[in-house]
Design a protein around this motif. Structure first.
Motif, PDB file in Angstrom:
ATOM      1  N   VAL A 272       0.708  -1.050  -0.110  1.00  0.00           N
ATOM      2  CA  VAL A 272      -0.083  -0.123  -0.045  1.00  0.00           C
ATOM      3  C   VAL A 272       0.852   1.245  -0.028  1.00  0.00           C
ATOM      4  O   VAL A 272       0.636   2.241  -0.688  1.00  0.00           O
ATOM      5  CB  VAL A 272      -1.000  -0.039   1.261  1.00  0.00           C
ATOM      6  CG1 VAL A 272      -1.588   1.326   1.496  1.00  0.00           C
ATOM      7  CG2 VAL A 272      -2.130  -1.059   0.973  1.00  0.00           C
TER       8      VAL A 272
ATOM      9  N   LYS B 204      -1.826   3.511  -2.449  1.00  0.00           N
ATOM     10  CA  LYS B 204      -3.366   3.490  -2.839  1.00  0.00           C
ATOM     11  C   LYS B 204      -3.962   2.285  -1.876  1.00  0.00           C
ATOM     12  O   LYS B 204      -3.130   1.483  -1.635  1.00  0.00           O
ATOM     13  CB  LYS B 204      -3.578   2.794  -4.380  1.00  0.00           C
ATOM     14  CG  LYS B 204      -4.860   2.523  -4.850  1.00  0.00           C
ATOM     15  CD  LYS B 204      -4.699   2.095  -6.230  1.00  0.00           C
ATOM     16  CE  LYS B 204      -6.060   1.560  -6.644  1.00  0.00           C
ATOM     17  NZ  LYS B 204      -6.117   0.893  -7.819  1.00  0.00           N
TER      18      LYS B 204
ATOM     19  N   ILE C 290      -6.118  -0.809  -0.547  1.00  0.00           N
ATOM     20  CA  ILE C 290      -6.177  -2.123  -1.036  1.00  0.00           C
ATOM     21  C   ILE C 290      -7.262  -2.849  -0.129  1.00  0.00           C
ATOM     22  O   ILE C 290      -7.182  -2.594   0.980  1.00  0.00           O
ATOM     23  CB  ILE C 290      -5.175  -2.809  -1.606  1.00  0.00           C
ATOM     24  CG1 ILE C 290      -4.155  -3.220  -0.468  1.00  0.00           C
ATOM     25  CG2 ILE C 290      -4.394  -2.138  -2.706  1.00  0.00           C
ATOM     26  CD1 ILE C 290      -3.082  -4.138  -0.603  1.00  0.00           C
TER      27      ILE C 290
ATOM     28  N   ARG D 251      -1.433 -11.104  -5.314  1.00  0.00           N
ATOM     29  CA  ARG D 251      -0.489  -9.876  -5.054  1.00  0.00           C
ATOM     30  C   ARG D 251       0.619 -10.226  -4.134  1.00  0.00           C
ATOM     31  O   ARG D 251       1.474  -9.591  -3.657  1.00  0.00           O
ATOM     32  CB  ARG D 251      -1.159  -8.765  -4.766  1.00  0.00           C
ATOM     33  CG  ARG D 251      -2.293  -8.150  -5.884  1.00  0.00           C
ATOM     34  CD  ARG D 251      -2.784  -6.977  -5.233  1.00  0.00           C
ATOM     35  NE  ARG D 251      -3.987  -7.375  -4.603  1.00  0.00           N
ATOM     36  CZ  ARG D 251      -4.888  -6.724  -4.130  1.00  0.00           C
ATOM     37  NH1 ARG D 251      -4.950  -5.640  -4.328  1.00  0.00           N
ATOM     38  NH2 ARG D 251      -6.011  -7.089  -3.385  1.00  0.00           N
TER      39      ARG D 251
END
Length: 165
Positions: A90, A95, A97, A107
């Motif tokens: 992050v 951003k 998540i 991820r």
């Protein structure tokens, strides 16, 4: 989540924002503000665990400042490199998540969830002022056992902006 649940969540969010703003006006103590904010957000989102990492001066690492619901051994001098784990990712992306199930999220293929967690869903948002990263707030282990949803992620993202300011 039905419409009445969303409305209740919005009202609770506004109440939390009001409390955070009042605390900002009455304290110069950053730690107190972070502790209050984390506890309030965890209550609002009905979560068992939460943490706030602050970006180190070297701009390459996040250092755990505040945690709630984390076993003491887990919270001693925790440092995450940018890109490492949920918080590091992050911070790197700047951003928020939503991770519905970290064990199935591409991820985080190398992430090993701690056995002490009861759920594998996380939401995490950057603490930002303009485009400058200050830290990351992470919320995990929803008490009902359900994964977090997009409305909760958006709420955390909004509240993280207020905390950063």
């Amino acid at each position: 989540m039905n419409d009445s649940s969303v409305d209740l969540l919005k009202k609770s969010a506004f109440d939390m924002i009001e409390k955070i703003c009042m605390l900002i006006n009455h304290t110069k103590n950053t730690r107190e503000l972070l502790e209050f904010s984390l506890k309030g957000i965890m209550e609002l989102l009905d979560a068992r665990r939460g943490s706030i990492f602050i970006l180190h001066q070297n701009k390459k690492e996040l250092v755990l400042q505040i945690s709630n619901g984390i076993i003491p051994l887990d919270s001693k001098k925790v440092i995450k490199r940018l890109g490492e784990g949920v918080a590091g990712k992050v911070a790197q992306m700047k951003k928020a998540i939503l991770v519905e199930d970290i064990t199935r999220d591409s991820r985080f293929q190398n992430f090993k969830p701690r056995e002490s967690y009861q759920t594998s869903s996380f939401i995490c948002a950057p603490l930002m002022i303009n485009d400058r990263l200050l830290g990351v707030i992470s919320i995990a282990d929803k008490k009902c056992g359900e994964p977090f949803d997009i409305a909760e992620l958006q709420l955390l993202d909004f509240l993280s902006t207020q905390i950063a300011l």
